[in-house]
Design a protein around this motif. Structure first.
Motif, PDB file in Angstrom:
ATOM      1  N   LEU A 109       0.815  -1.210   0.000  1.00  0.00           N
ATOM      2  CA  LEU A 109       0.000   0.000   0.000  1.00  0.00           C
ATOM      3  C   LEU A 109       0.850   1.263   0.000  1.00  0.00           C
ATOM      4  N   ILE A 110       0.347   2.286  -0.667  1.00  0.00           N
ATOM      5  CA  ILE A 110       0.895   3.635  -0.588  1.00  0.00           C
ATOM      6  C   ILE A 110      -0.195   4.507   0.015  1.00  0.00           C
ATOM      7  N   LEU A 111       0.092   5.145   1.133  1.00  0.00           N
ATOM      8  CA  LEU A 111      -0.912   5.916   1.864  1.00  0.00           C
ATOM      9  C   LEU A 111      -0.730   7.417   1.631  1.00  0.00           C
ATOM     10  N   LYS A 112      -1.828   8.087   1.317  1.00  0.00           N
ATOM     11  CA  LYS A 112      -1.837   9.537   1.154  1.00  0.00           C
ATOM     12  C   LYS A 112      -2.989  10.107   1.984  1.00  0.00           C
ATOM     13  N   ASP A 172      -1.694   3.054  11.236  1.00  0.00           N
ATOM     14  CA  ASP A 172      -1.934   2.101  12.328  1.00  0.00           C
ATOM     15  C   ASP A 172      -3.194   1.288  12.079  1.00  0.00           C
ATOM     16  N   SER A 173      -4.258   1.937  11.607  1.00  0.00           N
ATOM     17  CA  SER A 173      -5.518   1.238  11.365  1.00  0.00           C
ATOM     18  C   SER A 173      -5.382   0.228  10.231  1.00  0.00           C
ATOM     19  N   VAL A 174      -4.675   0.621   9.189  1.00  0.00           N
ATOM     20  CA  VAL A 174      -4.497  -0.261   8.038  1.00  0.00           C
ATOM     21  C   VAL A 174      -3.686  -1.495   8.418  1.00  0.00           C
ATOM     22  N   LYS A 175      -2.605  -1.296   9.163  1.00  0.00           N
ATOM     23  CA  LYS A 175      -1.761  -2.420   9.559  1.00  0.00           C
ATOM     24  C   LYS A 175      -2.498  -3.396  10.471  1.00  0.00           C
ATOM     25  N   SER A 176      -3.480  -2.890  11.211  1.00  0.00           N
ATOM     26  CA  SER A 176      -4.225  -3.759  12.122  1.00  0.00           C
ATOM     27  C   SER A 176      -5.109  -4.760  11.382  1.00  0.00           C
ATOM     28  N   LEU A 177      -5.314  -4.549  10.076  1.00  0.00           N
ATOM     29  CA  LEU A 177      -6.152  -5.448   9.283  1.00  0.00           C
ATOM     30  C   LEU A 177      -5.407  -6.705   8.842  1.00  0.00           C
ATOM     31  N   ALA A 178      -4.080  -6.733   9.012  1.00  0.00           N
ATOM     32  CA  ALA A 178      -3.297  -7.900   8.598  1.00  0.00           C
ATOM     33  C   ALA A 178      -3.699  -9.129   9.402  1.00  0.00           C
ATOM     34  N   VAL A 230       3.159  -1.203   4.215  1.00  0.00           N
ATOM     35  CA  VAL A 230       3.050   0.185   3.761  1.00  0.00           C
ATOM     36  C   VAL A 230       4.382   0.561   3.110  1.00  0.00           C
ATOM     37  N   ILE A 231       4.368   0.669   1.794  1.00  0.00           N
ATOM     38  CA  ILE A 231       5.584   0.975   1.042  1.00  0.00           C
ATOM     39  C   ILE A 231       6.017   2.424   1.250  1.00  0.00           C
ATOM     40  N   TYR A 232       5.023   3.318   1.278  1.00  0.00           N
ATOM     41  CA  TYR A 232       5.334   4.750   1.361  1.00  0.00           C
ATOM     42  C   TYR A 232       4.105   5.481   1.862  1.00  0.00           C
ATOM     43  N   ARG A 233       4.311   6.550   2.621  1.00  0.00           N
ATOM     44  CA  ARG A 233       3.195   7.371   3.093  1.00  0.00           C
ATOM     45  C   ARG A 233       3.615   8.830   3.093  1.00  0.00           C
ATOM     46  N   SER A 234       2.683   9.711   2.733  1.00  0.00           N
ATOM     47  CA  SER A 234       2.988  11.139   2.735  1.00  0.00           C
ATOM     48  C   SER A 234       1.697  11.939   2.721  1.00  0.00           C
ATOM     49  N   VAL A 235       1.841  13.228   3.011  1.00  0.00           N
ATOM     50  CA  VAL A 235       0.710  14.150   3.023  1.00  0.00           C
ATOM     51  C   VAL A 235       0.610  14.829   1.666  1.00  0.00           C
ATOM     52  N   GLY A 236      -0.633  14.975   1.184  1.00  0.00           N
ATOM     53  CA  GLY A 236      -0.839  15.679  -0.073  1.00  0.00           C
ATOM     54  C   GLY A 236      -1.588  14.837  -1.082  1.00  0.00           C
ATOM     55  N   PRO A 237      -1.861  15.402  -2.256  1.00  0.00           N
ATOM     56  CA  PRO A 237      -2.619  14.683  -3.278  1.00  0.00           C
ATOM     57  C   PRO A 237      -1.821  13.526  -3.874  1.00  0.00           C
ATOM     58  N   ILE A 238      -2.527  12.645  -4.544  1.00  0.00           N
ATOM     59  CA  ILE A 238      -1.892  11.513  -5.222  1.00  0.00           C
ATOM     60  C   ILE A 238      -1.209  12.040  -6.483  1.00  0.00           C
ATOM     61  N   THR A 239       0.091  11.738  -6.621  1.00  0.00           N
ATOM     62  CA  THR A 239       0.898  12.307  -7.695  1.00  0.00           C
ATOM     63  C   THR A 239       1.361  11.239  -8.673  1.00  0.00           C
ATOM     64  N   GLU A 240       1.988  11.705  -9.752  1.00  0.00           N
ATOM     65  CA  GLU A 240       2.550  10.793 -10.753  1.00  0.00           C
ATOM     66  C   GLU A 240       3.640   9.930 -10.139  1.00  0.00           C
ATOM     67  N   SER A 241       4.413  10.494  -9.213  1.00  0.00           N
ATOM     68  CA  SER A 241       5.453   9.716  -8.537  1.00  0.00           C
ATOM     69  C   SER A 241       4.841   8.571  -7.737  1.00  0.00           C
ATOM     70  N   ASP A 242       3.707   8.826  -7.084  1.00  0.00           N
ATOM     71  CA  ASP A 242       3.012   7.759  -6.357  1.00  0.00           C
ATOM     72  C   ASP A 242       2.582   6.649  -7.313  1.00  0.00           C
ATOM     73  N   ALA A 243       2.103   7.050  -8.485  1.00  0.00           N
ATOM     74  CA  ALA A 243       1.655   6.069  -9.470  1.00  0.00           C
ATOM     75  C   ALA A 243       2.816   5.206  -9.960  1.00  0.00           C
TER      76      ALA A 243
END
Length: 641
Positions: free
Chosen positions: A435-438, A450-456, A464-477
């Motif tokens: 997952l990539i979280l934005k 934390d909530s996402v990891k609890s579903l395992a 979680v490969i990467y997480r950051s604040v802001g809109p979904i970007t081309e780099s995320d894709a």
């Protein structure tokens, strides 16, 4: 030099080559891309694509090859038939045809002699290949320019380099011709790095992440670190611009530690080198850091036998025609060799090094510009040697006809996942949801992770490969494509039309929610489906265009008592009025609303679905601001209709 003299002096030049370097404890994960070429056995190839290494003797029969691979004999025969071999069970096949057959079925191949020993002599160390990544204006290009100038200066005064996509730099007192070198990719940035990985090219052994001493860690710095971690590639941090007035190296190191980078000064194993590229400060230290770690992880490979290489870049010149920069991980490429390069084929007419000088042979990790390819290959295309031009032409034609170049299939990331083949036995692996979280703010982002990891659960891992604040970007894709990850957006701005087109083209799954419990419920369904071996959406199942607008009185529809109706024509798939389907309204490529269908009618009758080519009246819950020309997308949340 020895590189241009074939085998003469090879023992000395190879044994002094730098070995694999990396942070202690890092495991090197090499990616192989294997194409599915012949459609009738596609599902069987998927089942047997275990990415397992197999040793094939110089002489083998069809039946023996099938036993070595642990697959049905008819699958091997069909693959060989497509190559024009037309063999029977007890017929001997050439090693080249056997290698290509095994590779197309998802195996990494080594040649072995009669007793099973690897042909071509013992394995020897090759030089490492380095990519430079980091935030914009933090000195990536300047550092590359300084290293390139250093490489020329160490060869000859006044030398001029030729841009071929990669260049070697001498290490210590050795010579490049003697194998004592490090190869740097000439295109900085994590976008190029991810594009290569996404096409299956395991080119980079080392990532150097640059951080400016006067600016510190920035968003693209974190992205670069995430890309390196996702590729399981060890890294070195180069703190650049140390000659600037406001340089603060200590603050940069503290920031790195706060973001999970275990630098050596804090008891970790990631080396940090201070450099100032314009003055040459720290360049030797950077090369020394790579050399110091060169023995931590094995980079041994065979310098003879079959070749395993990748295209770094390609171009077309009016005078010389098509040229491609090729970097090998195994084997030695020589002038006159017949090659398969992705969908294309060719015969090596000329090879040049980064100075533009002609060479007769290229060893692993030594970049060369190759002329003679019949077509323009893509960056990341795999390079393999075949025995004859006729065989190369047949395979190239088959790939072009099926549209399945190596590493160029949309489902390539899935090949071999979850199955490991060994002598006919299958071993199930625990599936992993990447997952990539934005999110909109940091506090929400931490809670979301934390909530996402609890579903395992025991049956499904969540990473979680990467997480950051802001809109979904081309780099995320691009990162999602390279890692086979899904993108989770919580309360973020609408995806831009450019990024949405990229997501659609690469079939990247995006889960965009504004209500946390709906997002977690959706992910829970994904985890449950994966635990049962099932696939899950969301999937766009239909699209329509708004051609006409009118309104209708609806009881309880608000103060005005009216609702807007969009007259649509379905131009792709079908629109469904079902509980598991949501609808997006797109205007000028941007999503302006996402919600549920209130009513779907064909003529005057309610209907559950509208097929492609038909017209309908469409009403949404909570949205009336339609305009003629809007696009309506129907998305199935679980992939079902």
């Amino acid at each position: 030099g020895a590189l241009a003299k074939g085998d003469e002096g090879r023992g000395r030049q190879y044994k002094t080559a730098c070995g694999y370097w990396g942070s202690r404890g890092h495991a090197h994960a090499q990616t192989h891309a294997h194409a599915r070429v012949w459609d009738p056995f596609r599902s069987q190839r998927r089942a047997f694509s275990g990415q397992k290494e197999v040793k094939i003797p110089e002489q083998t029969t069809v039946a023996h090859l099938a036993r070595l691979l642990g697959v049905k004999e008819i699958l091997v025969r069909d693959t060989l038939d497509a190559l024009g071999e037309l063999p029977k069970s007890d017929d001997f096949v050439s090693w080249g045809a056997a290698e290509i057959t095994a590779t197309e079925l998802g195996f990494s191949v080594q040649q072995s002699g009669p007793a099973g020993s690897v042909a071509g002599g013992d394995k020897e160390k090759r030089a490492p290949t380095v990519s430079i990544m980091g935030h914009i204006d933090h000195g990536k290009t300047t550092l590359l320019d300084a290293l390139r100038s250093s490489a020329v200066a160490k060869h000859e005064a006044g030398g001029i380099t030729q841009h071929i996509g990669a260049f070697p730099v001498r290490v210590g007192s050795g010579e490049v011709d003697d194998g004592a070198f490090v190869t740097f990719l000439d295109t900085p940035g994590h976008k190029a790095f991810s594009e290569m990985r996404a096409r299956g090219a395991a080119v980079t052994d080392v990532v150097v992440v640059v951080v400016a001493a006067d600016e510190g860690v920035k968003p693209q710095t974190l992205e670069a670190l995430a890309h390196a971690a996702a590729a399981n590639t060890p890294l070195i941090v180069a703190i650049t611009k140390c000659d600037k007035k406001h340089a603060d190296v200590k603050t940069v190191k503290d920031q790195l530690v706060s973001h999970g980078v275990q630098v050596e000064e804090s008891g970790g194993d990631v080396q940090v080198v201070e450099v100032a590229a314009p003055t040459g400060q720290g360049l030797e230290d950077l090369l020394g850091a790579i050399a110091f770690l060169s023995d931590v992880v094995d980079l041994s490979t065979s310098f003879e036998g079959s070749i395993d290489g990748s295209v770094i870049e390609s171009k077309v010149d009016k005078k010389s025609g098509v040229s491609a920069t090729v970097l090998l991980r195994r084997g030695t490429l020589r002038c006159g060799d017949c090659l398969l390069v992705g969908r294309d084929w060719g015969k090596v007419r000329v090879m040049r090094d980064f100075k533009g000088d002609k060479v007769d042979a290229a060893i692993p990790s030594f970049p060369v510009e190759v002329l003679g390819i019949k077509g323009v290959p893509l960056a990341g295309d795999k390079v393999r040697r075949v025995e004859t031009e006729a065989l190369a032409k047949k395979i190239s034609a088959a790939r072009k006809e099926s549209g399945a170049a190596q590493g160029d299939d949309g489902d390539e990331e899935d090949v071999g996942k979850g199955v490991e083949h060994d002598g006919g036995e299958e071993k199930e692996e625990v599936p992993q949801l990447n997952l990539i979280l934005k999110s909109d703010v940091h506090g929400t982002l931490e809670a979301l992770e934390d909530s996402v990891k609890s579903l395992a659960c025991d049956d499904v891992l969540i990473k979680v490969i990467y997480r950051s604040v802001g809109p979904i970007t081309e780099s995320d894709a691009m990162l999602a494509k390279a890692c086979g990850a899904s993108v989770i957006g919580f309360n973020v701005k609408a995806i831009s039309s450019q990024v949405q087109k990229l997501m659609d083209r690469e079939k990247i799954r995006v889960y965009n929610h504004k209500v946390i419990y709906k997002l977690l419920d959706h992910l829970q369904q994904v985890v449950e489906s994966m635990s049962k071996g099932q696939d899950v959406g969301p999937v766009t199942v239909g699209k329509g265009k708004v051609l006409q607008l009118w309104s209708v009185n609806v009881k309880g529809a608000g103060s005005k008592g009216t609702k807007a109706i969009a007259g649509c024509k379905v131009f792709e798939g079908a629109l469904y009025n079902k509980q598991n389907c949501t609808f997006k309204v797109l205007r000028s490529g941007d999503t302006i609303f996402e919600g549920k269908c209130h009513s779907l009618k064909h003529k005057t009758s309610d209907t559950a679905s509208i097929e492609q080519g038909k017209e309908c009246g469409f009403m949404m819950v909570g949205f009336d601001d339609f305009q003629v020309g809007d696009i309506v997308e129907c998305v199935s949340e679980d992939g079902s209709t």
